[in-house]
Structure formats: structure tokens, C-alpha cells
Motif scaffolding. Structure first.
Motif, PDB file in Angstrom:
ATOM      1  N   ARG A 195      -8.041  15.997   4.097  1.00 15.70           N
ATOM      2  CA  ARG A 195      -7.675  15.345   5.358  1.00 15.70           C
ATOM      3  C   ARG A 195      -6.832  14.091   5.094  1.00 15.70           C
ATOM      4  NH1 ARG A 195     -10.221  11.674   8.676  1.00 15.70           N
ATOM      5  NH2 ARG A 195     -12.156  11.675   7.480  1.00 15.70           N
ATOM      6  N   ILE A 196      -7.227  13.353   4.066  1.00 17.59           N
ATOM      7  CA  ILE A 196      -6.473  12.148   3.730  1.00 17.59           C
ATOM      8  C   ILE A 196      -5.053  12.517   3.293  1.00 17.59           C
ATOM      9  CG2 ILE A 196      -6.284  10.245   2.067  1.00 17.59           C
ATOM     10  CD1 ILE A 196      -8.352   9.757   4.201  1.00 17.59           C
ATOM     11  N   GLN A 197      -4.951  13.545   2.467  1.00 16.05           N
ATOM     12  CA  GLN A 197      -3.629  13.935   1.971  1.00 16.05           C
ATOM     13  C   GLN A 197      -2.744  14.452   3.090  1.00 16.05           C
ATOM     14  OE1 GLN A 197      -2.166  13.283  -0.858  1.00 16.05           O
ATOM     15  NE2 GLN A 197      -4.060  12.181  -1.312  1.00 16.05           N
ATOM     16  N   THR A 198      -3.354  15.162   4.007  1.00 14.34           N
ATOM     17  CA  THR A 198      -2.577  15.666   5.144  1.00 14.34           C
ATOM     18  C   THR A 198      -2.021  14.508   5.979  1.00 14.34           C
ATOM     19  OG1 THR A 198      -3.931  17.654   5.245  1.00 14.34           O
ATOM     20  CG2 THR A 198      -2.670  17.103   7.224  1.00 14.34           C
ATOM     21  N   ALA A 199      -2.894  13.544   6.204  1.00  8.93           N
ATOM     22  CA  ALA A 199      -2.454  12.392   6.986  1.00  8.93           C
ATOM     23  C   ALA A 199      -1.410  11.576   6.227  1.00  8.93           C
ATOM     24  CB  ALA A 199      -3.653  11.510   7.328  1.00  8.93           C
ATOM     25  N   ALA A 200      -1.594  11.456   4.892  1.00  6.28           N
ATOM     26  CA  ALA A 200      -0.637  10.706   4.070  1.00  6.28           C
ATOM     27  C   ALA A 200       0.712  11.414   4.065  1.00  6.28           C
ATOM     28  CB  ALA A 200      -1.165  10.548   2.649  1.00  6.28           C
ATOM     29  N   SER A 201       0.672  12.732   3.992  1.00  5.28           N
ATOM     30  CA  SER A 201       1.932  13.487   4.024  1.00  5.28           C
ATOM     31  C   SER A 201       2.639  13.290   5.350  1.00  5.28           C
ATOM     32  CB  SER A 201       1.659  14.981   3.785  1.00  5.28           C
ATOM     33  OG  SER A 201       1.141  15.185   2.497  1.00  5.28           O
ATOM     34  N   ALA A 202       1.854  13.223   6.418  1.00  5.23           N
ATOM     35  CA  ALA A 202       2.459  12.988   7.730  1.00  5.23           C
ATOM     36  C   ALA A 202       3.116  11.622   7.785  1.00  5.23           C
ATOM     37  CB  ALA A 202       1.393  13.114   8.810  1.00  5.23           C
ATOM     38  N   LEU A 203       2.462  10.650   7.158  1.00  3.63           N
ATOM     39  CA  LEU A 203       3.059   9.314   7.113  1.00  3.63           C
ATOM     40  C   LEU A 203       4.354   9.310   6.303  1.00  3.63           C
ATOM     41  CD1 LEU A 203       0.313   6.580   6.542  1.00  3.63           C
ATOM     42  CD2 LEU A 203       1.878   6.839   8.456  1.00  3.63           C
ATOM     43  N   GLY A 204       4.442  10.228   5.343  1.00  2.94           N
ATOM     44  CA  GLY A 204       5.627  10.293   4.496  1.00  2.94           C
ATOM     45  C   GLY A 204       6.732  11.139   5.085  1.00  2.94           C
ATOM     46  N   THR A 205       6.560  11.529   6.314  1.00  2.00           N
ATOM     47  CA  THR A 205       7.559  12.379   6.968  1.00  2.00           C
ATOM     48  C   THR A 205       8.141  11.644   8.179  1.00  2.00           C
ATOM     49  OG1 THR A 205       6.308  14.328   6.297  1.00  2.00           O
ATOM     50  CG2 THR A 205       7.957  14.645   8.029  1.00  2.00           C
ATOM     51  N   ALA A 206       9.464  11.679   8.258  1.00  2.00           N
ATOM     52  CA  ALA A 206      10.138  10.990   9.359  1.00  2.00           C
ATOM     53  C   ALA A 206       9.955  11.781  10.654  1.00  2.00           C
ATOM     54  CB  ALA A 206      11.622  10.847   9.044  1.00  2.00           C
ATOM     55  N   PRO A 207      10.161  11.110  11.786  1.00  2.00           N
ATOM     56  CA  PRO A 207      10.054  11.819  13.075  1.00  2.00           C
ATOM     57  C   PRO A 207      10.946  13.050  13.142  1.00  2.00           C
ATOM     58  CG  PRO A 207      10.147   9.457  13.429  1.00  2.00           C
ATOM     59  CD  PRO A 207      10.389   9.667  11.980  1.00  2.00           C
ATOM     60  N   ASN A 208      12.061  13.009  12.442  1.00  2.00           N
ATOM     61  CA  ASN A 208      12.950  14.182  12.498  1.00  2.00           C
ATOM     62  C   ASN A 208      12.578  15.242  11.467  1.00  2.00           C
ATOM     63  OD1 ASN A 208      13.726  13.087  10.102  1.00  2.00           O
ATOM     64  ND2 ASN A 208      15.886  12.802  10.669  1.00  2.00           N
ATOM     65  N   LEU A 264       0.836  -1.203   0.000  1.00  2.00           N
ATOM     66  CA  LEU A 264       0.000   0.000   0.000  1.00  2.00           C
ATOM     67  C   LEU A 264       0.866   1.247   0.000  1.00  2.00           C
ATOM     68  CD1 LEU A 264      -2.636  -0.980   2.749  1.00  2.00           C
ATOM     69  CD2 LEU A 264      -2.789  -1.298   0.265  1.00  2.00           C
ATOM     70  N   GLY A 265       0.338   2.297  -0.584  1.00  2.00           N
ATOM     71  CA  GLY A 265       0.966   3.608  -0.490  1.00  2.00           C
ATOM     72  C   GLY A 265       0.435   4.344   0.714  1.00  2.00           C
ATOM     73  N   ASN A 266       1.003   5.495   1.005  1.00  2.00           N
ATOM     74  CA  ASN A 266       0.594   6.236   2.195  1.00  2.00           C
ATOM     75  C   ASN A 266      -0.886   6.586   2.170  1.00  2.00           C
ATOM     76  OD1 ASN A 266       3.041   6.252   3.570  1.00  2.00           O
ATOM     77  ND2 ASN A 266       3.800   8.028   2.414  1.00  2.00           N
ATOM     78  N   THR A 267      -1.378   6.988   1.024  1.00  2.00           N
ATOM     79  CA  THR A 267      -2.784   7.356   0.925  1.00  2.00           C
ATOM     80  C   THR A 267      -3.675   6.154   1.203  1.00  2.00           C
ATOM     81  OG1 THR A 267      -2.228   9.026  -0.722  1.00  2.00           O
ATOM     82  CG2 THR A 267      -4.533   8.336  -0.607  1.00  2.00           C
ATOM     83  N   GLN A 268      -3.283   5.028   0.632  1.00  2.00           N
ATOM     84  CA  GLN A 268      -4.092   3.817   0.848  1.00  2.00           C
ATOM     85  C   GLN A 268      -4.020   3.343   2.287  1.00  2.00           C
ATOM     86  OE1 GLN A 268      -1.672   2.203  -2.238  1.00  2.00           O
ATOM     87  NE2 GLN A 268      -3.463   1.620  -3.455  1.00  2.00           N
ATOM     88  N   ILE A 269      -2.867   3.555   2.907  1.00  2.00           N
ATOM     89  CA  ILE A 269      -2.723   3.167   4.322  1.00  2.00           C
ATOM     90  C   ILE A 269      -3.663   4.001   5.183  1.00  2.00           C
ATOM     91  CG2 ILE A 269      -1.143   3.196   6.302  1.00  2.00           C
ATOM     92  CD1 ILE A 269       1.134   2.621   4.274  1.00  2.00           C
ATOM     93  N   VAL A 270      -3.682   5.285   4.919  1.00  2.00           N
ATOM     94  CA  VAL A 270      -4.563   6.170   5.680  1.00  2.00           C
ATOM     95  C   VAL A 270      -6.020   5.800   5.433  1.00  2.00           C
ATOM     96  CG1 VAL A 270      -5.349   8.557   5.936  1.00  2.00           C
ATOM     97  CG2 VAL A 270      -2.905   8.065   5.715  1.00  2.00           C
ATOM     98  N   GLU A 271      -6.368   5.569   4.185  1.00  2.00           N
ATOM     99  CA  GLU A 271      -7.757   5.257   3.852  1.00  2.00           C
ATOM    100  C   GLU A 271      -8.222   3.964   4.523  1.00  2.00           C
ATOM    101  OE1 GLU A 271      -8.176   7.293  -0.591  1.00  2.00           O
ATOM    102  OE2 GLU A 271      -7.492   5.214  -0.379  1.00  2.00           O
ATOM    103  N   ALA A 272      -7.255   3.069   4.719  1.00  2.00           N
ATOM    104  CA  ALA A 272      -7.612   1.787   5.329  1.00  2.00           C
ATOM    105  C   ALA A 272      -7.659   1.850   6.852  1.00  2.00           C
ATOM    106  CB  ALA A 272      -6.611   0.716   4.887  1.00  2.00           C
ATOM    107  N   SER A 273      -7.164   2.951   7.402  1.00  2.00           N
ATOM    108  CA  SER A 273      -7.104   3.069   8.860  1.00  2.00           C
ATOM    109  C   SER A 273      -8.416   3.635   9.415  1.00  2.00           C
ATOM    110  CB  SER A 273      -5.943   3.989   9.261  1.00  2.00           C
ATOM    111  OG  SER A 273      -6.233   5.312   8.851  1.00  2.00           O
ATOM    112  N   ALA A 274      -8.546   3.579  10.737  1.00  2.00           N
ATOM    113  CA  ALA A 274      -9.755   4.107  11.372  1.00  2.00           C
ATOM    114  C   ALA A 274      -9.872   5.614  11.160  1.00  2.00           C
ATOM    115  CB  ALA A 274      -9.720   3.780  12.865  1.00  2.00           C
ATOM    116  N   GLU A 275      -8.740   6.300  11.245  1.00  2.00           N
ATOM    117  CA  GLU A 275      -8.809   7.759  11.082  1.00  2.00           C
ATOM    118  C   GLU A 275      -9.072   8.165   9.641  1.00  2.00           C
ATOM    119  OE1 GLU A 275      -5.220  10.084  11.261  1.00  2.00           O
ATOM    120  OE2 GLU A 275      -3.982   8.292  11.042  1.00  2.00           O
ATOM    121  N   GLY A 276      -8.902   7.204   8.750  1.00  2.00           N
ATOM    122  CA  GLY A 276      -9.120   7.526   7.349  1.00  2.00           C
ATOM    123  C   GLY A 276     -10.544   7.325   6.890  1.00  2.00           C
ATOM    124  N   GLN A 277     -11.406   6.942   7.809  1.00  2.00           N
ATOM    125  CA  GLN A 277     -12.796   6.769   7.411  1.00  2.00           C
ATOM    126  C   GLN A 277     -13.479   8.124   7.268  1.00  2.00           C
ATOM    127  OE1 GLN A 277     -13.619   3.564   6.567  1.00  2.00           O
ATOM    128  NE2 GLN A 277     -11.413   3.502   7.006  1.00  2.00           N
TER     129      GLN A 277
END
Lengths: 572, 400
Positions: B88-101, B62-75
């Protein structure tokens, strides 16, 4: 492979040729050639003064020579009329349609705008007006006279000068700008028949009372377009004005100067483009599924390849014209290399090359230009190739096919029962109506069957090996190299070139009374080792080239007659 | 069939390969046999689709967008507009694509952790295209071949054992690498003239059996010649890249009509979104057969350094522009993140999978392998190959 049956066909072919192959020229007197230097016959006949429309290449070359190569030409050109086998002859017969004139006007407006534009006026306008917002008559007159002489190939009359200056003045008053006035005056001159058409003027020949010759400026134009395919340059017009073209020395000086110029190659190239019917390349199409290597780049390069070979052999190397049909020297681009299956290191541009001795290619008849041009979109054509060799290279006429011909056998190139063109054509020739002409064409064309519809080599067709044997006037040979050698050795080959060269230069068919003169040219050509520049020089320096005759009575309304009258009674 | 090739010279250009017309000394050949080739088709040698082979029992990557869409917060929330939901999905996907640092994970995948949503091929009995690179079936004795890391070989399409194709293991569960996906259609770039590959053979006398053949593998410096229907044309001329890094020669042999070569490092060009990259293949070898049309067909395989594989295929990080300088960073950023989103993978996921399945060039100090077995299926058609500088017709414009 030679068979008794084929020999029988050869004999029949020769017999049929005697009946149907019509040489476009006579020429029995060549048998009387001797080692003595040939001399021009005194009593050669002469044609009437000509009115000839500029060809597209002449128009373009003229504009480039007068204004420079960066002046754009926006109009489109009507397709030329091919008459007696040459566009050059058609220029004396073609009219100008309203569409064509619109295009000439579009070009004239574009050229004039560019010439007087801020980018070019400093270089191309020979004077500076006192003010752009007022009319400077002296500068306008200088401009009109300068370009008028270059465009009309003669000095303008006072009346003409005044007319175009008036045009400039009127336009300046309407448009408010001096250069706008010049623009309209220049466009007017370029729309004039005196520019678009080469109008020859006749004057009495002082050395032959009662006969006419071209006047000096008409001589200059005929000489220039023949030797440079462009308008007379300033030096030639000066010599014409000074009467130098009426002396043998003066004429030779100018002819030699033009032959030595870089523009001479353009004239040779233009002649062979016309002779080889390269104008038909514009409509050449091939089936991309059958011939994936063919595209517009290949078409362009194929034409250029043959012209480069011709110019190199005939002009640069000063070689024997007949060697064009045997030479393995050529030029290639990457696009052509794909069809010839030869390496071409240069990615963009041309490089000299040689056909390998074992490649089955020799001479320009084995070039893609000839092979693709005389083929069908989806298959080769022995008939078209053979017909073209007869008509274009040997100046023989092949009659048109009867209107009830069944082509179905010949056209089915996928017929595995008749896998090769030779077999299909043999079946086709069982029709008596077809046999006569095909026996002229096929024995030549079939020798090129090793090359498909775009000119790529093939050893077999539909799985069957190709028999590339053939005959020409009883001589048997094999393949393209054999054909090239047979054409090289055929006496008709150089005679045909002389015939076409003179017709191209004169812009008309050869008159029966001119036959002695053409025989003389043939002798010169032979004596000079079949060198084309020498032949062209001999034509350019011959008296007959400039002699003209008055129209017969009853033709007083013809353009020729009108011009003779105008010149004689006007500004000659 | 016995054939002979000849080196010819055109000006300063050496012809490395072409159609041999003459034998040395001038005697004519019995047949025309090409000794130069241009690659006309290239794609990663993979397998049939996962749906058909059952290679991905745990699902597809899955890609980040699909991961978010499949999650509870992505509903989707009740009453949420399409635009708001997408944002909202893109924002969450972008967050997934960003490292903790704060690093973007496509630019710095090492800053993140392995992606638990990333799927790789786990099956063992899946038929996979390719050849045996390390000379042994990894399952035969349980010990890896020298200089490799432990890995599971595949069996070949015809049942042969020992196929080393760990790159397939990495991407075999990615939708974009299935037959309808976009990731394995990069030969389209080749057809645009962006890059190409040339092969030359020298010293061939017998197309069926020959002990020694000199083989050249080069980057093509010229654009491929195409027909009006976009098929590569045979018998065109191409110049080899003048950079020695893109030239390689090796030796090989022909056995029963199959050409195999000794390992050699090769390197080709890749251009994606005008970003110029390099496609290296270490210890590369060919296993190809001669076609009846006079071409070659088969496998080019070797080991791709993991960092290079990530860069030219996924992250574009070391891309250059047309002048050889580092490419525009915004272009690289957008291309890498855009590709991940469109093709359906996470950058950190693919990066760590490449490292996980790397099987070649083992570092004796760390025990880690630095390259991954990679196989290409290629076809090549006859061409003339010359060794000469070459340039575009537009090259003079560069100086203006």
C-alpha cells in the motif's frame, strides 16, 4: 665517495675473494689466445648419454609445434630441479613423482581429446576411417606412426607401433568409436618415457674407433632443444633419418636453418630464464603496504621486460653479450612505467623505450626483474643482489652463511640510528664470521641501493642520502651504470656465459677433461665479438657436443648404460 | 624551486605532462617535479553535516515513501500484514511519483510541481567548502554580479566571504549528502575505471610564484591504476580523451604556492548503472596547492547547467549505452526512481530546487539562471599524461 677505509676493505675483499670465490670453471689457457682462428681440440673429453626430462617450457613448445598452439594443456607442472645453477642441468637428475605423472596423464588425456575432437580431427588426424564405429587398422597405424615419430623424436619400432595400434583397437572396442581409440593411443604415447624424457642413444663413432657418439635422432633432439627449446621438426627428423647430421655440411645446414627460424628466440629466452633464475618469480611476493605498485602484472611484465631486452640485443641486433649490462634500451608496459616513473603511451602491450641518461639505470641489472627478485618482501637486499651477481653473472661461488648469524641489525631497515643499508651492513660485518662473504657481496649490491625492494628509484633511505659507490675486483665505480660497466669489462662475464651455455646444452656439469673444449668456445665467443647466436652455432656444430663416452664399469644399472646397451643391441 | 618541463614524443603520442627529467638542451633538473596529474580523490565540496551546523532547521528532505509514511493515509491499519502495508505504501509512493498527466516525475520532473516536502539549506552563516566564483560577496551590496542571479553566498570554512556553492544549498538537507550518505561517494565509480580526470601544467618555472601557467583539464581515457589496497598509484601513464569536448586548456597563475586558473568550460564522463553520462562544468576554475608528495590539492569549481546536473546526478535521462546510442529506457527509469527511493528525495523536488537556486549564466530575456554553482574538492597525484588514442585490451571483441 671514496675513502681510505673503503680502499682497505677493497683490498681485504680481493684477498678474501682469492680464498672464497670459487670460479666454477678453470680457463687459464685464455691467456694464450691469439689472432689465429680457434680450432676445436681433438681430444676433448665427453660425458655419458643423457636422460633428460622435458622442462615445462619444452613440453608446452613441443605440444604447440606438433599439434598447434590452440591445443590446451590442462595439467600442472612440478617445479624443476636446479642443479649446478641451472634447471637445464637438473633435468638430467630429476625423477618423476607420482603427482607429476598424474599431471602428465591429465595433460595427455586433455591433449588427446582435443586432437581427435570434432573441431580438430579434420586437421590433425592424417586419415579418415572407413567408419567411426568400426576399427580401421590402416588409419590407426598411420596415426600412430605419424605422431609417434613426432613425440618420440624418432621412428617407432615395429613393436612400438603394434603396441599403440593395439591400444587404439582395444579402446575402440570398449568405447565404440574409432576416434576414442586414437585418443587412448595418443595419450599412451604422451605418457610414455620416450616422450616425457629425452633419452639419448649412443653408437660407435666411425671416425674415432673405440669412441661413441650420439645416434642421428639423439643428435637431432639435442640440436633442436638447444636451438629451439622444442622438439625436432619434420625436416630435422628427415635429415636425421637420411644421415645428414653425420656430415659437417648437413649439420650446418640444419643448425643454420634452426637459428634462422623464429623458434631460435625462444631458445635464447629459455636459456636466460633459466640462467637468471626467473622460475623463482612464481613465488615472488612483496608487502603491498610498503610497495603498493607491485602486483602480479608487474611481476610478469618485469620478467618479460628483461627477456625482451635480451632477445632484442642478442638475437635481433646480434649485439655483444656484455652490452646487456650497459644498454639503456629496454621495453616497457604501463604497469612497469609506474615503477620506472617513465611514460608509456601504449595502454595494452609493449613499447620500446630508453632509460634516460640521468636516470641511474643502465643494463639488465638495473631492471625491476633483477632488483625485485633479489630483495626481501619488505626491503631491498644488497647482500642478495651482490651474491646473485657473483654467482649468476660471474659464476663464482659464495659460501652459505654460518648457522649462528645474528641478522637483527641488517633486518631492521627502520633503524634511524643506522638509516642506510650500507651503515647496517658495516655494523653486521663487525662479526668476523660474516665479514668474509659480505666483503664479496656487499660492494656489488650496495651500488644498487638507489633502488628499493621492487626496483623503484630512491635517493635516500630513512632520510639519509644513499652512497651507491662500490668495487669489483679492485675497480671502483658508482651506482648501477658503474656496476654495469664493471660487469661489462670483467673477463669473467663472457666466460661465465660460455660455461652456462654449454652446461645448459649438454644438461650436465662440465667435466675436467672438457676444459680444452670450453676454452675453445671461449676463444670463439671472443673472436666473434661475444655474439650469443655465434656461440650457440659453434656449440651446435662442434664434434664434442655430440661425443659421448661409455659409462665406467660398475655402472651397468644406470640409465645411461642401459640406453647404450639398448641402442647398440637394438634399433640403432 | 625552479623547474622546467619538456614536451617529449613517444611514437605518435605527445606527452602533455609527466615528471620532468630534463630541461630543454639536456641539462639536468635540480629536482623532479610533476607536470601531469591524475585526480585520485573527488567529491562535491559541501559542509559539515546539517545536524552539526543547524543548516536545516525545517528538517531533512523526504522521499516519496517517507512522505507517504508520514501522512495520515500512510499509517498502518489495524491487522494489516507487513506485505499488505508495504504494498500500500509503495502504491501510494508511486502515485506521488507520477505527474497529473501520467508522466513519471523522475523522467519528466517538469510535468510536476515543486515538492513542498523538499528541504534546502536556508541558513546564511554556515561554513561551506569552496571558492568565490562571481567575485563578490552577494550580501555586500545586495546586487548580483553580472550574468548571475540573486543568491546568498556562504562563508568559507576559514571565514572567507563570498563562497558560491548553490548546489550545497540544494542538497545540504538531503540525508544522502550527509557524511554517512551515499550520494557523495561517486569516486568509487572512478576507482572501477569507469572515468577519470587529468590535469597538466605547462610552463611552470617557480612553484611559489609564477605569472602564467598553461593548464590542461581533460577526461581520462584510461582506467585509473590502483594498488592492491585500492589506492591510486602515482607515476602511471594516462591518455586524454580524444573527443575535443572533453579537452580544455586555460591559463593560470601561482601566487604564494596557490595555483588559480582562468574560467574554462570542462566536461567529464560519468557512468552509473552502465548508463553513460556527462558531467559538464562551465566557467570552471582551479584553486589548488602543491602537496609535499608532488601532487595537487584543492577546489575545482564552476557552474553546472541545471538540466545536465539533474540528468547526470538524479534522472539519468540523456544516458547512452556503450555504443553511443540512447541507453535502455527501462534501465534509466529504474535507476532514477530507484535512486530517488533509496537516497530519499523526490525527482520533482530536486529538479525545482536546482532551478530555484540556479545562480549562473543568466538568460537576459527571461531573467532566469540556467546553471548552478558547483564545487568539487579534489586531490591529484603525479602522472604521465599523453595525447594518443587508447583502447581496452578487450576492444577487438567489439568487432566480433
Amino acid at each position: 665517495m671514496k675513502t681510505a677505509g673503503k680502499s682497505g676493505n677493497v683490498a681485504a675483499g680481493v684477498a678474501v675473494c682469492a680464498a672464497f670465490c670459487l670460479p666454477l670453471f678453470g680457463g687459464s689457457s685464455l691467456a694464450q689466445e691469439s689472432a689465429r682462428p680457434p680450432s676445436e681440440p681433438d681430444e676433448a673429453g665427453s660425458g655419458q648419454p643423457m636422460i633428460r626430462r622435458l622442462t615445462e617450457s619444452q613440453y608446452r613448445a613441443t605440444v604447440a609445434d606438433i599439434f598447434g598452439p590452440d591445443i590446451p594443456i590442462v595439467g600442472r607442472f612440478e617445479r624443476g630441479l636446479r642443479a649446478d645453477g641451472l634447471l637445464a642441468v637438473g633435468t638430467g637428475q630429476a625423477g618423476i613423482s607420482s603427482f607429476s605423472f598424474e599431471q602428465y596423464d591429465a595433460s595427455a588425456q586433455g591433449i588427446a581429446s582435443a586432437v581427435v575432437s570434432e573441431a580438430h580431427r579434420g586437421q590433425l588426424v592424417p586419415c579418415r576411417p572407413h567408419s567411426e564405429s568400426s576399427f580401421d587398422a590402416a588409419c590407426a597405424k598411420q596415426f600412430v606412426q605419424h605422431y609417434g615419430q613426432a613425440l618420440f623424436r624418432r621412428p617407432l619400432t615395429g613393436e612400438e607401433t603394434e603396441r599403440y595400434v593395439r591400444t587404439a583397437r582395444a579402446a575402440q572396442q570398449r568405447m565404440g568409436n574409432f576416434y576414442e581409440g586414437l585418443r587412448f593411443a595418443l595419450a599412451g604415447m604422451m605418457d610414455a618415457p620416450d616422450f616425457l624424457v629425452r633419452i639419448e642413444m649412443a653408437v660407435p663413432d666411425p671416425q674415432h674407433p673405440g669412441r661413441l657418439q650420439l645416434d642421428s635422432y639423439s643428435k637431432a633432439a639435442r640440436l633442436s632443444f638447444f636451438l629451439t627449446n622444442s622438439t625436432p621438426d619434420a625436416e630435422l627428423l628427415r635429415a636425421a633419418g637420411a644421415g645428414e647430421l653425420n656430415t659437417d655440411e648437413g649439420l650446418a645446414r640444419q643448425a643454420d636453418r634452426l637459428i634462422a627460424s623464429s623458434r631460435f628466440e625462444g631458445a635464447v629466452s629459455a636459456f636466460f630464464q633459466d640462467m637468471l633464475e626467473f622460475d623463482t618469480f612464481d613465488e615472488l611476493a612483496k608487502d603491498p603496504v610498503i610497495y603498493p605498485t607491485f602486483n602480479s602484472t608487474v611481476a610478469h611484465d618485469a620478467k618479460e621486460q628483461t627477456l625482451r631486452t635480451i632477445v632484442d640485443l642478442l638475437v635481433t641486433q646480434r649485439g655483444d653479450y656484455r652490452d646487456l649490462f650497459t644498454t639503456r634500451n629496454t621495453y616497457l608496459t604501463r604497469a612497469l612505467g609506474t615503477i620506472y616513473r617513465l611514460p608509456v603511451a601504449t595502454r595494452n602491450g609493449w613499447e620500446s623505450a630508453q632509460y634516460p641518461a640521468s636516470s641511474d639505470r643502465a643494463g639488465i641489472l638495473s631492471n625491476v626483474s633483477f632488483l625485485a627478485l633479489h630483495s626481501h618482501p619488505g626491503r631491498s637486499s644488497s647482500t642478495l643482489r651482490g651474491k646473485s651477481i657473483r654467482q649468476v653473472i660471474l659464476c663464482q661461488q659464495v659460501p652459505d652463511p654460518p648457522n649462528n648469524v645474528d641478522f637483527s641489525v641488517v633486518q631492521d631497515s627502520s633503524n634511524t640510528a643506522m638509516p642506510t643499508a650500507r651503515i647496517r651492513l658495516e655494523a653486521h660485518r663487525t662479526s668476523p664470521a660474516c665479514a668474509g662473504c659480505h666483503r664479496l657481496m656487499d660492494p656489488l649490491g650496495l651500488t644498487l641501493e638507489n633502488f628499493d625492494g621492487v626496483g623503484a628509484f630512491r635517493a635516500s633511505e630513512n632520510g639519509a642520502p644513499i652512497d651507491a659507490s662500490g668495487t669489483l675486483d679492485g675497480h671502483e665505480f658508482e651506482g648501477a651504470p658503474g656496476l654495469g660497466q664493471a660487469i661489462h669489462d670483467n673477463a669473467q662475464t663472457p666466460r661465465c656465459l660460455v660455461d652456462r651455455m654449454y652446461r645448459s646444452a649438454a644438461g650436465r656439469s662440465i667435466l675436467p677433461a672438457e676444459r680444452p673444449y670450453v676454452d675453445y668456445l671461449n676463444q670463439v665467443f671472443q673472436a666473434d665479438g661475444y655474439r650469443v647466436p655465434d656461440l650457440m652455432r659453434a656449440i651446435a656444430l662442434s664434434r664434442s657436443f655430440y661425443l659421448v663416452s661409455a659409462p665406467e664399469r660398475g655402472e651397468t644399472k644406470s640409465p645411461q648404460r642401459a640406453q647404450v646397451q639398448t641402442r647398440n643391441g637394438g634399433h640403432s | 624551486m625552479r623547474v622546467t618541463f619538456v614536451m617529449r614524443f613517444l611514437g605518435t603520442a605527445t606527452i602533455l605532462g609527466g615528471i620532468a627529467l630534463y630541461a630543454p638542451g639536456g641539462s639536468a633538473l635540480a629536482a623532479e617535479v610533476p607536470s601531469g596529474f591524475v585526480v585520485s580523490h573527488i567529491a562535491y565540496a559541501l559542509s559539515k553535516d546539517a545536524k552539526e551546523t543547524g543548516a536545516c532547521p525545517n528538517g531533512m528532505t523526504l522521499g516519496n515513501t517517507q512522505i507517504v509514511e508520514a501522512s495520515a493515509e500512510g499509517q498502518r491499519h489495524e491487522g494489516e500484514s507487513d506485505a499488505d502495508y508495504a504494498r500500500r505504501i509503495q502504491t501510494a509512493a508511486s502515485a506521488l511519483g507520477t505527474a497529473p498527466n501520467g508522466d513519471n516525475l523522475c523522467m519528466h520532473p517538469e510535468s510536476g510541481a515543486p515538492d513542498p516536502h523538499y528541504r534546502s539549506v536556508t541558513g546564511l552563516n554556515i561554513p561551506v567548502d569552496g571558492i568565490d566564483l562571481d567575485g563578490q560577496d552577494s550580501r555586500a551590496n545586495g546586487r548580483p554580479a553580472p550574468n548571475t542571479c540573486p543568491h546568498d553566498d556562504f562563508r568559507g570554512m576559514n571565514g572567507e566571504r563570498g563562497i558560491d556553492n548553490q548546489f550545497f544549498r540544494v542538497v545540504g538537507c538531503s540525508n544522502s549528502f550527509q557524511s554517512t550518505g551515499q550520494s557523495n561517494t561517486y569516486e568509487i565509480e572512478m576507482y572501477t575505471g569507469a572515468w577519470g580526470i587529468l590535469i597538466t601544467l605547462k610552463g611552470v618555472h617557480d612553484l611559489h610564484n609564477q605569472k602564467d601557467v598553461e593548464v590542461g583539464i581533460y577526461a581520462n581515457a584510461d582506467p585509473i591504476e590502483l594498488s592492491p589496497t585500492r589506492e591510486a598509484l602515482a607515476n602511471a601513464t594516462y591518455a586524454v580523451d580524444q573527443d575535443p569536448r572533453f579537452q580544455a586548456t586555460t591559463h593560470g597563475r601561482i601566487t604564494n604556492g596557490v595555483l588559480t586558473t582562468d574560467p574554462v568550460d570542462v566536461r567529464f564522463h560519468v557512468i552509473t548503472n552502465s548508463i553513460r553520462l556527462e558531467r559538464p562544468l562551465q566557467d570552471a576554475r582551479l584553486r589548488m596547492t602543491f602537496t609535499k608528495e608532488g601532487g595537487l590539492e584543492g577546489i575545482m569549481a564552476g557552474y553546472t547547467p541545471v538540466e545536465d546536473m539533474y540528468n547526470y546526478q538524479f534522472g539519468y535521462r540523456d544516458g547512452k549505452d556503450g555504443t553511443g546510442k540512447p541507453a535502455n529506457q527501462r534501465l534509466i527509469f529504474g535507476s532514477a526512481n530507484g535512486a530517488a527511493r533509496v537516497l530519499g528525495h523526490t525527482c520533482n523536488g530536486v529538479y525545482y530546487a536546482l532551478k530555484q537556486f540556479a545562480d549562473g549564466h543568466r538568460d537576459p530575456k527571461t531573467g532566469q539562471c540556467n546553471s548552478i554553482s558547483t564545487q568539487y574538492r579534489i586531490k591529484a597525484i603525479p602522472a604521465f599524461v599523453v595525447n594518443t588514442p587508447t583502447q581496452s585490451v578487450n576492444s577487438p571483441l567489439d568487432k566480433q
